[in-house]
Design an enzyme around this catalytic site. Structure first.
Site, PDB file in Angstrom:
ATOM      1  N   ASP A  45      50.434  41.155  80.013  1.00  0.00           N
ATOM      2  CA  ASP A  45      49.829  40.180  79.109  1.00  0.00           C
ATOM      3  C   ASP A  45      50.479  38.797  79.177  1.00  0.00           C
ATOM      4  O   ASP A  45      51.707  38.679  79.222  1.00  0.00           O
ATOM      5  CB  ASP A  45      50.001  40.733  77.679  1.00  0.00           C
ATOM      6  CG  ASP A  45      49.354  39.862  76.607  1.00  0.00           C
ATOM      7  OD1 ASP A  45      48.124  39.791  76.589  1.00  0.00           O
ATOM      8  OD2 ASP A  45      50.095  39.268  75.798  1.00  0.00           O
ATOM      9  N   GLU A  61      48.044  38.824  83.779  1.00  0.00           N
ATOM     10  CA  GLU A  61      47.100  37.943  83.095  1.00  0.00           C
ATOM     11  C   GLU A  61      47.667  36.533  83.051  1.00  0.00           C
ATOM     12  O   GLU A  61      48.534  36.228  82.244  1.00  0.00           O
ATOM     13  CB  GLU A  61      46.841  38.405  81.650  1.00  0.00           C
ATOM     14  CG  GLU A  61      45.744  37.570  80.984  1.00  0.00           C
ATOM     15  CD  GLU A  61      45.895  37.346  79.478  1.00  0.00           C
ATOM     16  OE1 GLU A  61      44.911  36.956  78.840  1.00  0.00           O
ATOM     17  OE2 GLU A  61      47.009  37.529  78.944  1.00  0.00           O
ATOM     18  N   HIS A  63      38.403  41.039  76.192  1.00  0.00           N
ATOM     19  CA  HIS A  63      38.413  41.010  74.733  1.00  0.00           C
ATOM     20  C   HIS A  63      38.729  39.632  74.156  1.00  0.00           C
ATOM     21  O   HIS A  63      38.802  39.488  72.944  1.00  0.00           O
ATOM     22  CB  HIS A  63      39.440  42.027  74.230  1.00  0.00           C
ATOM     23  CG  HIS A  63      40.828  41.664  74.663  1.00  0.00           C
ATOM     24  ND1 HIS A  63      41.219  41.694  75.984  1.00  0.00           N
ATOM     25  CD2 HIS A  63      41.894  41.216  73.966  1.00  0.00           C
ATOM     26  CE1 HIS A  63      42.467  41.289  76.063  1.00  0.00           C
ATOM     27  NE2 HIS A  63      42.908  40.995  74.869  1.00  0.00           N
ATOM     28  N   ASP A  64      38.958  38.644  75.035  1.00  0.00           N
ATOM     29  CA  ASP A  64      39.281  37.289  74.567  1.00  0.00           C
ATOM     30  C   ASP A  64      38.152  36.290  74.811  1.00  0.00           C
ATOM     31  O   ASP A  64      38.210  35.175  74.295  1.00  0.00           O
ATOM     32  CB  ASP A  64      40.517  36.755  75.312  1.00  0.00           C
ATOM     33  CG  ASP A  64      41.782  37.530  74.991  1.00  0.00           C
ATOM     34  OD1 ASP A  64      41.925  37.989  73.845  1.00  0.00           O
ATOM     35  OD2 ASP A  64      42.634  37.663  75.888  1.00  0.00           O
ATOM     36  N   ASP A 115      48.711  48.262  78.615  1.00  0.00           N
ATOM     37  CA  ASP A 115      48.896  46.829  78.455  1.00  0.00           C
ATOM     38  C   ASP A 115      50.374  46.596  78.149  1.00  0.00           C
ATOM     39  O   ASP A 115      50.892  47.150  77.183  1.00  0.00           O
ATOM     40  CB  ASP A 115      48.030  46.356  77.267  1.00  0.00           C
ATOM     41  CG  ASP A 115      47.468  44.973  77.456  1.00  0.00           C
ATOM     42  OD1 ASP A 115      48.256  44.071  77.797  1.00  0.00           O
ATOM     43  OD2 ASP A 115      46.255  44.790  77.256  1.00  0.00           O
TER      44      ASP A 115
HETATM   45  C1  GLC Z   1      46.649  37.712  75.720  1.00  0.00           C
HETATM   46  C2  GLC Z   1      45.723  38.737  75.100  1.00  0.00           C
HETATM   47  C3  GLC Z   1      45.241  38.232  73.774  1.00  0.00           C
HETATM   48  C4  GLC Z   1      46.434  38.042  72.890  1.00  0.00           C
HETATM   49  C5  GLC Z   1      47.470  37.132  73.539  1.00  0.00           C
HETATM   50  C6  GLC Z   1      48.775  37.222  72.842  1.00  0.00           C
HETATM   51  O1  GLC Z   1      46.004  36.542  76.066  1.00  0.00           O
HETATM   52  O2  GLC Z   1      44.683  39.037  75.978  1.00  0.00           O
HETATM   53  O3  GLC Z   1      44.311  39.081  73.187  1.00  0.00           O
HETATM   54  O4  GLC Z   1      46.046  37.485  71.659  1.00  0.00           O
HETATM   55  O5  GLC Z   1      47.734  37.481  74.882  1.00  0.00           O
HETATM   56  O6  GLC Z   1      49.411  38.439  73.118  1.00  0.00           O
END
Ligand code: GLC
Length: 518
Positions: free
Chosen positions: A199, A263, A324-325, A97
């Site tokens: 990310d 993402e 995970h979100d 990541d």
């Molecule tokens: C992304 C991650 C999340 C995190 C955020 C800030 O959306 O998936 O878990 O809190 O970025 O890094």
């Protein structure tokens, strides 16, 4: 040569909750290595591991204080190298990541930047003088609630943080910062990493000069404070696509080129831009349509068709049901539809990503207030925004703490017998057995990986589509409804959500089938 990820299946490991080997209640790298047999038997092709870098863990590792190290919670660099070698020996790729939008406030870069206005690293972050009223420079709201700006008393300026106060945003308009981050990518690629999930890319380049964000006319409280305004001046700004192309150029320095999965949450046309005009940015911008879509055949058929139609020429699709979100898929669509959701994920055209535990039908776990870890939940309690319920540890065996750990885990866990891996291993009718069967079918059926996707449609509550490659024609039908559905499904049954099902006959509620019609 065809890229591995076009036929491959990615499995997301949330390392804190996979397997603990050190008695800390938090999973670690040795734990992942010890479970590679499980992953190999499952039949996935790559693991993406959520952040394992040194971090004060204010946001579960998404607040990185050293991009090239390993946090002692997870082990050592040797552990990482051992895991990577062991995964590669089994033909599995390893994705990490990459968190480019922000660091931890404990990162030496930020420490240096905040030391003085003249610091050579000052401009690696986003600083502005107070607004005319002495308050924050713009009305931007942090993703986790509260202002996106924090005043640094010592230097009298505000710094930007799209996420927590402890997650200062990096300034990607600074060329030195860019170069330093590209070097971080090279460090991991040189260590044998096969790619990154990148990310929060839509948040990489907010533009303070553009000023306030307008209010969101569609906002309701349940969306959380951050959605009360549109992301006009903060999200998806054009400079990000330039940066994504530069990241891709770094990935292309390697043979084979490393994979970048971006993402970015957004409308379909916005997400498509992350492929790059000449398919020269992310090979895979995550497609999150299914993570929010109502579980309704007509809507699903429409979304699938819209996404396919919007793909740029030559771009490769991908599908995601959970991460995970976001709420566990089995909780969102209900346990009765969880198998159908997996069937869909693994038979649509494109690279699927499975979130750990979804192959077991794991559901959201209620978290008592005194066990809450997620800062979002702490900032906005009781509104269902917290992400702990979807991050709970895997129960491997009928043992204390499910064999995940020898001590109370960092989050409560579901120890229900139905969820335990060892139980599912013994049960041919389990969700795990079903997922394995699907993955095996995918592997041996090129029409599922390389075939076209045709005739996506809803027949009442039944979602249907065809996968075709040469003479091979596969029919997929899944009943998203709560009553049996009569359908006309030709061919020999290849797989069904319901053990013992036959090709003909009505589809039971929650039943899906794949047949070979030609
Ligand atoms: C992304 C991650 C999340 C995190 C955020 C800030 O959306 O998936 O878990 O809190 O970025 O890094």
């Amino acid at each position: 040569m065809r890229e591995w990820w076009k036929d491959g299946v990615i499995y997301q490991i949330y390392p804190r909750s996979f397997q603990d080997t050190t008695g800390t209640g938090v999973g670690d790298l040795k734990g992942i290595e010890s479970r590679l047999d499980y992953l190999e038997r499952l039949g996935i092709d790559a693991i993406w591991i959520s952040p394992i870098f040194p971090s004060p863990m204010k946001d579960a590792g998404y607040d990185v204080s050293d991009y090239t190290g390993i946090d002692p919670t997870f082990g050592t660099l040797e552990d990482f190298e051992s895991l990577t070698a062991a995964a590669h020996a089994r033909g599995m790729k390893v994705l990490l990541d990459f968190v480019p939008s922000h660091t931890s406030d404990q990162h030496p870069w930020f420490q240096e930047a905040r030391a003085s206005k003249d610091s050579p690293k000052r401009d690696w972050y986003v600083w502005r003088d107070p607004g005319p009223d002495g308050g924050p420079p713009t009305n931007w709201i942090s993703e986790f609630a509260g202002p996106a700006w924090t005043l640094d008393e010592a230097t009298g300026q505000y710094y930007l943080h799209i996420f927590l106060t402890e997650q200062p945003s990096l300034n990607w308009r600074n060329p030195e910062l860019r170069a330093a981050m590209y070097d971080v990518m090279r460090v991991w690629f040189d260590r044998g990493v096969d790619g990154f999930r990148v990310d929060a890319v839509e948040n990489m380049a907010p533009d303070p000069e553009a000023g306030d964000n307008p209010p969101n006319p569609e906002w309701v409280e349940s969306m959380g404070p951050a959605r009360s305004h549109l992301g006009t001046n903060t999200k998806h700004l054009p400079v990000i696509f330039e940066i994504a192309r530069e990241m891709r150029a770094v990935a292309e320095e390697y043979d084979p080129p490393r994979l970048l999965v971006g993402e970015a949450y957004g409308e379909i046309p916005q997400v498509m831009k992350y492929y790059g005009d000449a398919l020269d940015a992310f090979q895979q911008p995550f497609n999150f349509l299914l993570i929010e879509a109502p579980w309704e055949a007509e809507t699903l058929a429409g979304l699938i068709a819209d996404y396919e139609a919007a793909l740029p020429e030559g771009a490769w699709p991908n599908w995601v049901l959970g991460n995970h979100d976001r709420a566990r898929i089995a909780s969102r669509v209900g346990p009765a539809q969880a198998r159908n959701a997996m069937l869909m994920l693994l038979t649509l055209r494109g690279t699927p990503t499975i979130y750990q535990g979804d192959e077991l039908g794991m559901e959201n776990v209620a978290i008592p207030p005194d066990r809450v870890q997620d800062p979002w939940e702490k900032n906005v309690p009781g509104q269902g925004l917290g992400r702990d319920p979807v991050r709970t540890p895997i129960a491997w065996e009928e043992a204390p703490f499910g064999g995940f750990s020898t001590v109370e885990p960092w989050l409560p866990m579901d120890l229900g017998a139905a969820r335990i891996v060892a139980r599912q291993e013994e049960d041919e009718a389990s969700m795990l057995a079903f997922t394995r069967a699907l993955l095996a079918l995918r592997k041996e059926t090129p029409a599922l990986t390389r075939g076209s996707l045709e005739e996506v449609r809803a027949e009442g509550a039944v979602l249907r589509y065809t996968r075709r490659l040469g003479e091979t024609r596969l029919e997929v039908a899944l009943n998203t409804g709560t009553t049996p559905a009569e359908i006309d499904l030709a061919g020999a049954l290849l797989v069904s959500t319901h053990p013992g099902a036959e090709a003909g006959g009505p589809l039971r509620p929650g039943e899906g089938r794949v047949t070979r019609a030609g």
